[in-house]
Structure formats: structure tokens, C-alpha cells
Design an enzyme around this catalytic site. Structure first.
Site: not given
Length: 143
Positions: A61, A129, A125, A63
Site C-alpha cells: 500500500h 509505518q 505516522y 501512504h
């Protein structure tokens, strides 16, 4: 913290935390592709007068924190980035040199959240991650 952008008739600060995945959450974002994709996202965002403030590509994924002017809808910009990056990946890594109607790399949806005044927390964050995912995977081994 109060650094605002300007358009001809407005001052703005619109930042969003975006997460999206490859089709079927394939773990395809490794190696050469992973290193190359960050620059592709930055160039595509600049074409829409946006800026990728922070980003991290995980194995399955993406971010990113992105700054989008209020004259564009978030869905419009993310659709553009996902669509054009999929075409770029198909041309460069798919070894084909034609239009790719029906070629899909990214899954259909995405997650979006406004950043607001929690910008530092969200940046941290995104940066951490990968370490957090590894920690959670290790915890799940004992279940």
C-alpha cells in the site's frame, strides 16, 4: 505552522492523508518499482498544482500526505495520480508502447482524511509505518 498557500482570491492550507493499494493488495511495490514510484507521484501531483508533503511506499500500500488546492476535488487528484501512474508503470515495466485501456494496477478505492493541526503526528505516522507494520506482524505470530 501557519504557512498558507495562495491562489488569486484565496489563502489556503488543504492537506490530506491518503492511503491506496494495488489491485488485490499484491505485494508488487518492491525493488526498482518502489524507488521509482515516489518520483512519479511527485511529478503527477505537480501537474495538478499539488505537492506530496510526505510519503511512504509499503510492499502492499501507499501512504502519502498531499497538499491539494481548493480548486481541485480530492477524488479528481487521486484519480489522476492513480490513473496516470498505472499507465506509466504499464509502459515502463510492462514493455508495451501503446495505450492501456483496461489495464488496472491500483484498486478502485482509497482512504482520505484531512490533516488539520495534527500534521506532525501524521508525518511521524507515515515515516514509521513500515516499522509499525513489522511490529504488529510479530505480535500476530503468537496468536
Amino acid at each position: 505552522m501557519d504557512d498558507y498557500e495562495s491562489l488569486s482570491h484565496s489563502k489556503w492550507e488543504c492537506k490530506y492523508h491518503i492511503v491506496f493499494i494495488p489491485k488485490c493488495r499484491r505485494k508488487t511495490l518492491y525493488g526498482e518499482l518502489r524507488q521509482h514510484l515516489g518520483e512519479v507521484f511527485r511529478r503527477l501531483a505537480m501537474q495538478k498544482e499539488c505537492r506530496v508533503e510526505e510519503g511512504h511506499l509499503m510492499s502492499d500500500h501507499v501512504h502519502m500526505m498531499i497538499s491539494i488546492p481548493p480548486k481541485y476535488a480530492v477524488s479528481q487528484v487521486i484519480g489522476y495520480i492513480k490513473g496516470k501512474s498505472a499507465i506509466h508503470l504499464a509502459r515502463v515495466y510492462g514493455k508495451r508502447k501503446r495505450n492501456f485501456v483496461g489495464q488496472h494496477f491500483w484498486a478502485r478505492g482509497y482512504f482520505v482524511s484531512t490533516v488539520g493541526r495534527d500534521e506532525a503526528v501524521i508525518r511521524e505516522y507515515i515515516r514509521k509505518q513500515e516499522a509499525e507494520d513489522t511490529r504488529l506482524d510479530q505480535m500476530n505470530l503468537w496468536r
